[in-house]
Design a protein around this motif. Structure first.
Motif, mmCIF file in Angstrom:
data_model
loop_
_atom_site.group_PDB
_atom_site.id
_atom_site.type_symbol
_atom_site.label_atom_id
_atom_site.label_comp_id
_atom_site.label_asym_id
_atom_site.label_seq_id
_atom_site.Cartn_x
_atom_site.Cartn_y
_atom_site.Cartn_z
ATOM 1 N N ASN A 233 0.827 -1.198 0.000
ATOM 2 C CA ASN A 233 0.000 0.000 0.000
ATOM 3 C C ASN A 233 0.868 1.258 0.000
ATOM 4 N N PRO A 234 0.376 2.318 -0.623
ATOM 5 C CA PRO A 234 1.150 3.570 -0.647
ATOM 6 C C PRO A 234 1.466 4.106 0.754
ATOM 7 N N GLU A 235 0.523 4.011 1.687
ATOM 8 C CA GLU A 235 0.782 4.529 3.036
ATOM 9 C C GLU A 235 1.866 3.721 3.752
ATOM 10 N N ASP A 236 1.939 2.401 3.455
ATOM 11 C CA ASP A 236 3.006 1.576 4.027
ATOM 12 C C ASP A 236 4.352 1.973 3.425
ATOM 13 N N ALA A 237 4.355 2.227 2.129
ATOM 14 C CA ALA A 237 5.593 2.620 1.449
ATOM 15 C C ALA A 237 6.105 3.941 2.009
ATOM 16 N N LYS A 238 5.204 4.871 2.238
ATOM 17 C CA LYS A 238 5.596 6.173 2.785
ATOM 18 C C LYS A 238 6.181 5.997 4.184
ATOM 19 N N PHE A 239 5.548 5.176 4.996
ATOM 20 C CA PHE A 239 6.004 4.936 6.361
ATOM 21 C C PHE A 239 7.367 4.247 6.382
ATOM 22 N N MET A 240 7.573 3.275 5.481
ATOM 23 C CA MET A 240 8.813 2.496 5.461
ATOM 24 C C MET A 240 9.895 3.094 4.568
ATOM 25 N N GLY A 241 9.546 4.134 3.816
ATOM 26 C CA GLY A 241 10.521 4.761 2.932
ATOM 27 C C GLY A 241 10.842 3.918 1.708
ATOM 28 N N THR A 242 9.861 3.164 1.221
ATOM 29 C CA THR A 242 10.042 2.339 0.027
ATOM 30 C C THR A 242 8.997 2.721 -1.000
ATOM 31 N N LYS A 243 9.058 2.084 -2.141
ATOM 32 C CA LYS A 243 8.038 2.282 -3.161
ATOM 33 C C LYS A 243 6.997 1.175 -3.021
ATOM 34 N N PRO A 244 5.726 1.518 -3.236
ATOM 35 C CA PRO A 244 4.719 0.458 -3.187
ATOM 36 C C PRO A 244 4.916 -0.491 -4.364
ATOM 37 N N PHE A 245 4.796 -1.753 -4.072
ATOM 38 C CA PHE A 245 4.980 -2.758 -5.113
ATOM 39 C C PHE A 245 4.063 -3.924 -4.814
ATOM 40 N N ILE A 246 3.263 -4.273 -5.780
ATOM 41 C CA ILE A 246 2.349 -5.409 -5.622
ATOM 42 C C ILE A 246 2.721 -6.437 -6.679
ATOM 43 N N GLY A 247 2.769 -7.684 -6.298
ATOM 44 C CA GLY A 247 2.984 -8.732 -7.276
ATOM 45 C C GLY A 247 4.288 -9.483 -7.145
ATOM 46 N N ASP A 248 5.001 -9.357 -6.045
ATOM 47 C CA ASP A 248 6.215 -10.132 -5.856
ATOM 48 C C ASP A 248 5.828 -11.616 -5.803
ATOM 49 N N PRO A 249 6.441 -12.451 -6.642
ATOM 50 C CA PRO A 249 6.033 -13.859 -6.733
ATOM 51 C C PRO A 249 6.150 -14.632 -5.415
ATOM 52 N N THR A 250 7.193 -14.393 -4.648
ATOM 53 C CA THR A 250 7.362 -15.105 -3.374
ATOM 54 C C THR A 250 6.275 -14.716 -2.392
ATOM 55 N N ILE A 251 6.043 -13.430 -2.281
ATOM 56 C CA ILE A 251 5.018 -12.941 -1.357
ATOM 57 C C ILE A 251 3.640 -13.423 -1.788
ATOM 58 N N GLU A 252 3.373 -13.382 -3.074
ATOM 59 C CA GLU A 252 2.065 -13.820 -3.561
ATOM 60 C C GLU A 252 1.835 -15.316 -3.303
ATOM 61 N N ARG A 253 2.863 -16.130 -3.415
ATOM 62 C CA ARG A 253 2.730 -17.555 -3.111
ATOM 63 C C ARG A 253 2.360 -17.764 -1.647
ATOM 64 N N ILE A 254 3.057 -17.059 -0.768
ATOM 65 C CA ILE A 254 2.775 -17.191 0.664
ATOM 66 C C ILE A 254 1.364 -16.690 0.973
ATOM 67 N N ARG A 255 0.982 -15.574 0.356
ATOM 68 C CA ARG A 255 -0.373 -15.035 0.562
ATOM 69 C C ARG A 255 -1.444 -16.011 0.096
ATOM 70 N N ARG A 256 -1.210 -16.639 -1.055
ATOM 71 C CA ARG A 256 -2.192 -17.612 -1.556
ATOM 72 C C ARG A 256 -2.279 -18.832 -0.636
ATOM 73 N N ALA A 257 -1.145 -19.267 -0.124
ATOM 74 C CA ALA A 257 -1.151 -20.389 0.824
ATOM 75 C C ALA A 257 -1.911 -19.993 2.088
ATOM 76 N N HIS A 258 -1.694 -18.772 2.546
ATOM 77 C CA HIS A 258 -2.392 -18.278 3.736
ATOM 78 C C HIS A 258 -3.898 -18.196 3.484
ATOM 79 N N ARG A 259 -4.257 -17.669 2.334
ATOM 80 C CA ARG A 259 -5.680 -17.577 1.991
ATOM 81 C C ARG A 259 -6.309 -18.969 1.901
ATOM 82 N N ASN A 260 -5.560 -19.936 1.350
ATOM 83 C CA ASN A 260 -6.060 -21.294 1.259
ATOM 84 C C ASN A 260 -6.290 -21.874 2.658
#
Length: 147
Positions: A44-71
């Motif tokens: 999220n943009p607000e997280d990026a601002k807080f952490m000093g990073t750019k918002p980025f959605i779609g990292d394959p590793t993170i998405e795999r873990i998220r899908r496993a969590h959702r499952n």
């Protein structure tokens, strides 16, 4: 002996597996956050601002873990509910132990082969199917007992 007490081995079995599965859900959710922090990826943009990073959605590793969590969030609550009712049917301890361990091991292995050590199919499908079948068997038993 009360059904919902520590003296009932079926309820103790249920309680231990429920705790193992809830801990798994918590671990996988926490794991998603830790990988995001490690990779400096924020959803999220607000997280990026807080952490000093750019918002980025779609990292394959993170998405795999998220899908496993959702499952997990789609399958474990159904198991917890049905298996609790299953304990109330006073089933065979051996059968309950087989079903509970089958489901628990299946969910742990599903996450392992999906999110952390990706293995080609049918590893994930088999893990999913074992858990689904265990839950279905208990649901049918509950229906027959209470209906």
């Amino acid at each position: 002996m009360e059904v919902l007490s520590k003296q009932n081995p079926l309820f103790t079995l249920y309680s231990c597996h429920a705790a193992l599965l809830v801990c798994k859900i918590i671990f996988v959710g926490f794991s998603t956050s830790m990988v995001r922090v490690f990779k400096k990826v924020t959803p999220n943009p607000e997280d990026a601002k807080f952490m000093g990073t750019k918002p980025f959605i779609g990292d394959p590793t993170i998405e795999r873990i998220r899908r496993a969590h959702r499952n997990d969030l789609e399958n474990i609550p159904a198991f917890l509910f049905v298996s609790f009712l299953y304990v109330l049917t006073n089933p065979s301890y051996v059968v309950a132990k087989i079903l509970f361990w089958s489901f628990t091991i299946a969910r742990y292995s599903h996450t392992l082969v999906y999110a952390y050590l990706p293995i080609p199919q049918p590893a994930r499908a088999l893990s999913f199917a074992v858990g689904l079948i265990a839950t279905f068997i208990m649901a049918i038993q509950v229906l027959f007992y209470f209906y």
